[in-house]
Design a protein around this motif. Structure first.
Motif, PDB file in Angstrom:
ATOM      1  N   ARG A 309      19.423  13.959  36.728  1.00 48.88           N
ATOM      2  CA  ARG A 309      18.290  13.599  37.847  1.00 48.88           C
ATOM      3  C   ARG A 309      19.595  12.439  39.099  1.00 48.88           C
ATOM      4  O   ARG A 309      19.325  11.981  39.333  1.00 48.88           O
ATOM      5  CB  ARG A 309      17.077  12.602  37.906  1.00 48.88           C
ATOM      6  CG  ARG A 309      16.559  12.876  39.557  1.00 48.88           C
ATOM      7  CD  ARG A 309      15.987  14.088  40.076  1.00 48.88           C
ATOM      8  NE  ARG A 309      14.978  13.760  40.964  1.00 48.88           N
ATOM      9  CZ  ARG A 309      14.227  14.770  41.876  1.00 48.88           C
ATOM     10  NH1 ARG A 309      15.531  16.191  41.772  1.00 48.88           N
ATOM     11  NH2 ARG A 309      14.079  14.537  42.941  1.00 48.88           N
ATOM     12  N   GLY A 310      20.442  12.857  39.543  1.00 52.47           N
ATOM     13  CA  GLY A 310      21.607  12.365  40.820  1.00 52.47           C
ATOM     14  C   GLY A 310      20.943  12.329  41.898  1.00 52.47           C
ATOM     15  O   GLY A 310      20.192  12.763  42.450  1.00 52.47           O
ATOM     16  N   ASN A 311      21.956  11.161  42.348  1.00 52.08           N
ATOM     17  CA  ASN A 311      21.323  10.292  43.681  1.00 52.08           C
ATOM     18  C   ASN A 311      22.495  10.514  44.786  1.00 52.08           C
ATOM     19  O   ASN A 311      23.832  10.556  44.559  1.00 52.08           O
ATOM     20  CB  ASN A 311      21.823   9.077  44.005  1.00 52.08           C
ATOM     21  CG  ASN A 311      21.513   8.361  45.343  1.00 52.08           C
ATOM     22  OD1 ASN A 311      21.501   8.643  45.828  1.00 52.08           O
ATOM     23  ND2 ASN A 311      21.411   6.682  44.520  1.00 52.08           N
ATOM     24  N   TRP A 312      22.392  11.959  45.229  1.00 55.98           N
ATOM     25  CA  TRP A 312      22.657  13.398  46.078  1.00 55.98           C
ATOM     26  C   TRP A 312      22.735  12.309  47.793  1.00 55.98           C
ATOM     27  O   TRP A 312      23.872  12.883  48.692  1.00 55.98           O
ATOM     28  CB  TRP A 312      22.722  14.040  46.530  1.00 55.98           C
ATOM     29  CG  TRP A 312      22.113  15.005  44.894  1.00 55.98           C
ATOM     30  CD1 TRP A 312      21.484  15.464  43.846  1.00 55.98           C
ATOM     31  CD2 TRP A 312      23.603  15.788  44.581  1.00 55.98           C
ATOM     32  NE1 TRP A 312      21.786  15.959  43.099  1.00 55.98           N
ATOM     33  CE2 TRP A 312      22.735  16.355  43.287  1.00 55.98           C
ATOM     34  CE3 TRP A 312      24.624  16.162  44.812  1.00 55.98           C
ATOM     35  CZ2 TRP A 312      24.370  17.483  42.605  1.00 55.98           C
ATOM     36  CZ3 TRP A 312      25.871  17.207  43.935  1.00 55.98           C
ATOM     37  CH2 TRP A 312      25.340  16.770  43.184  1.00 55.98           C
ATOM     38  N   SER A 313      21.842  11.398  47.590  1.00 58.12           N
ATOM     39  CA  SER A 313      22.150  11.304  48.957  1.00 58.12           C
ATOM     40  C   SER A 313      23.520   9.834  49.394  1.00 58.12           C
ATOM     41  O   SER A 313      24.359   9.964  50.518  1.00 58.12           O
ATOM     42  CB  SER A 313      20.757   9.916  48.925  1.00 58.12           C
ATOM     43  OG  SER A 313      21.055   8.562  48.251  1.00 58.12           O
ATOM     44  N   ASN A 314      23.814   9.616  48.470  1.00 59.04           N
ATOM     45  CA  ASN A 314      25.462   8.807  48.036  1.00 59.04           C
ATOM     46  C   ASN A 314      26.737   9.580  47.987  1.00 59.04           C
ATOM     47  O   ASN A 314      27.419   9.267  47.319  1.00 59.04           O
ATOM     48  CB  ASN A 314      25.548   7.270  47.851  1.00 59.04           C
ATOM     49  CG  ASN A 314      24.388   6.876  48.143  1.00 59.04           C
ATOM     50  OD1 ASN A 314      23.945   6.713  49.113  1.00 59.04           O
ATOM     51  ND2 ASN A 314      23.709   5.976  47.081  1.00 59.04           N
ATOM     52  N   MET A 315      26.545  10.934  47.562  1.00 54.88           N
ATOM     53  CA  MET A 315      27.335  12.128  46.872  1.00 54.88           C
ATOM     54  C   MET A 315      28.505  11.624  48.476  1.00 54.88           C
ATOM     55  O   MET A 315      29.906  11.881  47.512  1.00 54.88           O
ATOM     56  CB  MET A 315      26.643  13.305  47.538  1.00 54.88           C
ATOM     57  CG  MET A 315      26.792  13.549  48.771  1.00 54.88           C
ATOM     58  SD  MET A 315      25.768  15.535  48.745  1.00 54.88           S
ATOM     59  CE  MET A 315      27.288  16.636  47.878  1.00 54.88           C
ATOM     60  N   LEU A 316      29.254  11.417  49.413  1.00 58.64           N
ATOM     61  CA  LEU A 316      30.284  11.141  50.176  1.00 58.64           C
ATOM     62  C   LEU A 316      30.607   9.758  49.592  1.00 58.64           C
ATOM     63  O   LEU A 316      31.859   9.889  50.278  1.00 58.64           O
ATOM     64  CB  LEU A 316      29.884  11.687  51.629  1.00 58.64           C
ATOM     65  CG  LEU A 316      29.300  13.007  51.906  1.00 58.64           C
ATOM     66  CD1 LEU A 316      28.912  13.464  53.295  1.00 58.64           C
ATOM     67  CD2 LEU A 316      29.930  14.135  51.905  1.00 58.64           C
ATOM     68  N   ASN A 317      30.168   9.409  49.234  1.00 57.99           N
ATOM     69  CA  ASN A 317      30.705   7.586  49.281  1.00 57.99           C
ATOM     70  C   ASN A 317      31.607   6.571  48.148  1.00 57.99           C
ATOM     71  O   ASN A 317      30.961   6.045  48.700  1.00 57.99           O
ATOM     72  CB  ASN A 317      29.116   6.851  49.870  1.00 57.99           C
ATOM     73  CG  ASN A 317      28.532   7.094  50.223  1.00 57.99           C
ATOM     74  OD1 ASN A 317      28.468   8.046  51.639  1.00 57.99           O
ATOM     75  ND2 ASN A 317      27.477   6.759  51.022  1.00 57.99           N
TER      76      ASN A 317
END
Length: 594
Positions: A309-317
């Motif tokens: 259940r990955g944290n996709w909100s910070n995927m660009l960071n």
């Protein structure tokens, strides 16, 4: 941690089609259950599963609709730049300059609005299911607790909606049952009335939830108390528009409510300051005593699923070149770095930004720094996230972050954010073509609660108690050198505030506001602090004027700020998304100025 959830809950409907064939009617068609969805009747008859599906929405976000609001709470402020390959990479650039922000730019706002209301829809369905089936399947006590959890979740999502858009349509379980969503305007309730509805949900949760939940990740009484404090503190300064916000508008009764509910958090021995500041942002400490409420994320090894259940909100960071899919977004500003300067261990309130400075590893100077800088900002010549040796995306073993770890230094400089990512040695949860991390998203952490308490104590005249809280936090920062950042020990200097710094509300308020910036930097809330205090326009326009000429080691960047401007009376809140305005024409009223 709650790991099971309903992936798709949809109403099952059957469309009666007319075809141009003689003697054919709708009765000739065979009803077939659609595949890949769960029957609504079956779903609604399982109240505990419906509650789990509401929880699942907490982390069901994406970089274009991040529920932690990093573009809207950080990039919009003096703490962070958007980052990426240039100003056109993603549509968030209007958020960092404000002057080009409209109802359709960035279009990501519409996605965020939509997904928040999807989350609220799940909460409403869960409440209806609990009302109909809860007691028969779960018993009265568990049903009441689950109702408290769901109302906590609904209030959480609504708090974020109101935080962004001021007045929004209040869609609750009655609206859902009556199918009146498309007849519900956004101005049926004032901003203060909406905040009171949010408080009512949190208050219900506070009254019925246990102090300790048998499953981690569920909302409890202490989390509800912390959120109530956050709501009252938000309201205590005014409505957010600068004409109605600030020191002259402080509501003392609301400030007393902040003290009351932070008392509850402070009294719970399960919560407290984690001993080392750096540990707070490592995945192995993500559910420590510092975490009052957090969005739970996992690695596939944690929950035995394909990707976790990955944290996709910070995927660009992730930092460029260090992570295999690091896209270098959410970049700290020079202004933020300068804010960590100290003189005799104390902040340089008035002249911190007069001279651009940055530390160099192994080359200490007379300029000293608050240790939290080295836990918050990735800088060339220093280890990234404490790792003195790691293998980069090309399989090369390197010891330090370099200037090559910035994607577009002529636009966004050389700094990188560190708090929201794990150490490279722990790897990504998912890494192709994007990346995700098993990092929790803090909604409220203990130190944030204590800073809220200190803020309310200052405004109610209890300056010495506020000083003690802030000094406890600074002492923790002082103790956070040897374990993770010993390489920067000769660059750090931090001292506790003497009593003279808290001899007046004005000076104490300055110390508190500075401490919130340093302690919570890059945690997605800086802009909302500036707005609450009624100082967004003066702070940001001063920041734009200076930052547009910034440089690092001869490389100029951030020159796009020459076009930036924050307009008081308009920009305090974001415009309602264009698509939502015209989904049902005339139903919603746009925020003023847009």
């Amino acid at each position: 941690m709650i790991t099971k959830y309903i992936k798709n809950i949809a109403a099952v409907g059957f469309v009666c089609c007319m075809v141009n064939v003689a003697f054919t009617s709708c009765n000739d068609f065979i009803d077939v259950e659609p595949q890949g969805v769960i029957s609504e009747d079956l779903a609604m008859s399982q109240p505990d599963e419906m509650v789990t599906s509401a929880y699942a929405k907490l982390g069901d976000d994406w970089y274009t609709y991040p529920f932690n609001l990093w573009p809207y709470g950080d990039v919009s402020s003096d703490d962070a730049m958007k980052g990426g390959s240039g100003t056109t990479d993603t549509n968030y650039h209007p958020v960092e300059v404000w002057s080009t922000l409209t109802a359709s730019t960035p279009d990501h706002m519409d996605e965020l609005w939509y997904h928040f209301y999807c989350s609220i829809s799940r909460c409403n369905r869960a409440l209806v299911s609990l009302a109909e089936y809860g007691e028969s399947k779960l018993g009265a006590e568990t049903t009441k607790i689950r109702e408290g959890e769901v109302r906590f979740l609904r209030a959480h999502f609504y708090f974020k909606l109101v935080q962004l858009w001021y007045q929004v349509p209040w869609v609750d379980e009655e609206v859902y049952k009556n199918h009146t969503e498309e007849q519900t305007p956004n101005n049926a309730f004032s901003h203060e009335e909406l905040m009171q509805k949010i408080i009512d949900d949190f208050k219900f949760a506070y009254d019925v939830l246990p102090t300790v939940q048998p499953q981690g990740g569920r909302a409890n009484k202490t989390a509800a108390a912390a959120y109530l404090a956050k709501c009252y503190l938000t309201m205590a300064w005014g409505d957010g528009y600068e004409a109605n916000t600030g020191v002259s508008h402080i509501n003392q009764q609301y400030m007393q409510e902040v003290v009351k509910y932070t008392d509850v958090v402070k009294a719970n021995p399960a919560y407290g300051y984690l001993e080392d500041f750096g540990d707070i942002f490592l995945p192995e400490y993500k559910n420590s005593k510092e975490s009052v409420f957090a969005v739970q994320h996992s690695d596939y090894q944690d929950d035995n699923t394909l990707y976790g259940r990955g944290n996709w909100s910070n995927m660009l960071n992730g930092c460029w070149g260090i992570w295999s899919c690091g896209w270098d977004f959410h970049k700290p500003t020079q202004n933020l770095v300068n804010a960590f300067k100290t003189k005799d261990g104390l902040p340089m309130f008035d002249d911190y930004n007069n001279v651009t400075s940055y530390p160099t590893n192994g080359v200490p100077t007379a300029q000293k720094w608050d240790p939290r800088l080295f836990h918050t900002v990735g800088m060339p010549s220093f280890p990234y996230k404490y790792e003195t040796s790691f293998v980069n995306a090309n399989g090369e073993r390197v010891e330090m972050m370099t200037k090559d770890n910035s994607r577009t230094p002529n636009t966004y400089g050389y700094y990188a954010s560190m708090k929201e990512v794990p150490q490279r040695g722990n790897g990504e949860t998912f890494d192709n073509p994007w990346q995700a991390f098993a990092m929790n998203d803090y909604v409220i952490r203990y130190t944030d609660v204590m800073l809220m308490r200190a803020e309310a104590l200052i405004e109610t005249g209890k300056l010495e108690e506020a000083r003690q809280i802030i000094n406890d936090i600074r002492q923790r920062a002082k103790n956070s050198v040897a374990k993770h950042i010993s390489y920067a020990a000769d660059q750090c200097e931090i001292a506790l505030y003497p009593a003279s710094y808290f001899s007046s509300k004005e000076q104490a308020r300055k110390c508190l506001q500075w401490e919130r910036r340093l302690e919570l930097a890059m945690e997605c809330g800086r802009y909302f602090d500036l707005r609450r205090w009624g100082i967004a326009s003066q702070t940001l326009n001063k920041f734009f004027e200076k930052e547009k000429d910034v440089s690092y080691d001869g490389q100029t960047y951030a020159q796009y700020y020459k076009d930036a401007h924050f307009t008081a009376g308009k920009n305090e809140y974001f415009p309602l998304p264009y698509i939502q305005l015209f989904y049902v024409p005339g139903l919603y009223t746009q925020n003023k100025g847009y």
